[in-house]
Design an enzyme around this catalytic site. Sequence first.
Site, mmCIF file in Angstrom:
data_model
loop_
_atom_site.group_PDB
_atom_site.id
_atom_site.type_symbol
_atom_site.label_atom_id
_atom_site.label_comp_id
_atom_site.label_asym_id
_atom_site.label_seq_id
_atom_site.Cartn_x
_atom_site.Cartn_y
_atom_site.Cartn_z
ATOM 1 C CG HIS A 214 -1.823 1.149 1.338
ATOM 2 N ND1 HIS A 214 -3.155 1.085 0.992
ATOM 3 C CD2 HIS A 214 -1.609 2.422 1.760
ATOM 4 C CE1 HIS A 214 -3.714 2.268 1.197
ATOM 5 N NE2 HIS A 214 -2.792 3.093 1.669
ATOM 6 C CD GLU A 215 1.906 3.504 3.681
ATOM 7 O OE1 GLU A 215 2.194 4.595 3.164
ATOM 8 O OE2 GLU A 215 0.864 3.325 4.334
ATOM 9 C CG HIS A 218 0.329 6.145 -0.500
ATOM 10 N ND1 HIS A 218 -0.797 6.520 -1.197
ATOM 11 C CD2 HIS A 218 -0.108 5.585 0.665
ATOM 12 C CE1 HIS A 218 -1.868 6.206 -0.485
ATOM 13 N NE2 HIS A 218 -1.480 5.628 0.634
ATOM 14 C CG HIS A 224 -6.001 6.500 0.398
ATOM 15 N ND1 HIS A 224 -5.880 7.418 1.413
ATOM 16 C CD2 HIS A 224 -5.142 5.494 0.722
ATOM 17 C CE1 HIS A 224 -5.014 6.986 2.311
ATOM 18 N NE2 HIS A 224 -4.548 5.824 1.910
#
Length: 393
Positions: A214-215, A218, A224
Amino acid sequence: MGRGACVPSAASGAGDRARQLGAVLGALCLFPALVLLAWPGTPANGAGARVAQGDAAPQTSGVLASGSLGPPHPPVPRRRRYTLTPARLRWEHFNLTYKILSFPRNLLSPSETRRGLAAAFRMWSDVSPFSFREVAPEQPSDLRIGFYPVNHTDCLVSPLHHCFDGPTGELAHAFFPPHGGIHFDDSEYWVLGRTRYSWKKGVWLTDLVHVAAHEIGHALGLMHSQHGRALMHLNATLRGWKALSQDELWGLHRLYGCLDRLFVCASWARRGFCDTRRRLMKRLCPSSCDFCYEFPFPTVAATPPPPRTKTKLVPEGRNVTFRCGQKILHKKGKVYWYKDQEPLEFSYPGYLALGEAHLSIIANAINEGTYTCVVRRRQRVLSTYSWRIRVRS
């Protein structure tokens, strides 16, 4: 990382200033999967353990009810965000290097940590033109990964880079390109495997691969996702989705393009083949790219700035704060913030800090623009204020 990684320093050189311009863009946070494990017949309205919501609503706190047999209740799902950063920040090359500056002190060994991070990177390299290679800590790299305590790097002195909050709160945050920082909370209990509650230890065991993937999204420039089953969804850990969805691919391809085998699909789409030659597009163009797909960005009603807009010429690196009329708030109005008519709903550490009646930014070329606050009560506009920010080199 030393001080100044998130906030430009006035004393920085020209080369550092260019790098810090990207570094000032914010980290997005991932929060724990507080999955409800209530026994049959157990009331589901007990108070949950403290859950920090660093990039969203105010914090909630409480303690587990004495008669409850379940772990802390899950946080209420929050509103969604755009998929791409406002400035479409991206890397200019695909061969990215990363280094691990510190390892977790709980449960995972360095070798297990390396294996988990490598698995998270593979999730992205398998579906994109990116490749990721680990280098030694003393070598320069694009991405810098570390497991940090509550007070880490410059979080105490930077108004836009928040500190961690200990166990069962914020799990990690990552900075947009080209900063490359990925920070994990070292107070968490990281594991390789599904996120679950440990009755024996009395803590949550958090899947490193899931959070790291997930990171990394980014760090590649994705925000998101709106898609409920996307890994980049705001509550991905809570929902348990671990695989990259088509939604992440579309977001990635919007930033970096999709390399189809024949290098012709994009031009065919522009020529109208999505309507006139559907079978050809389906047969020769990768379904993962879907050049005929129009991404459904959320839309809001346009909010033009007031006729009188204050223009501020601000030195680069200066912290600028806007205040949206305290008196009008006593009339029970709600404040809405916009940048260049785009809504601002959450704080982004290293980018902007959003309060109820104030907004703080770091002056740089990307943060230039017109900021507007609108105070509404129901459908009625009570007041508007607007500022145009220009950076003085």
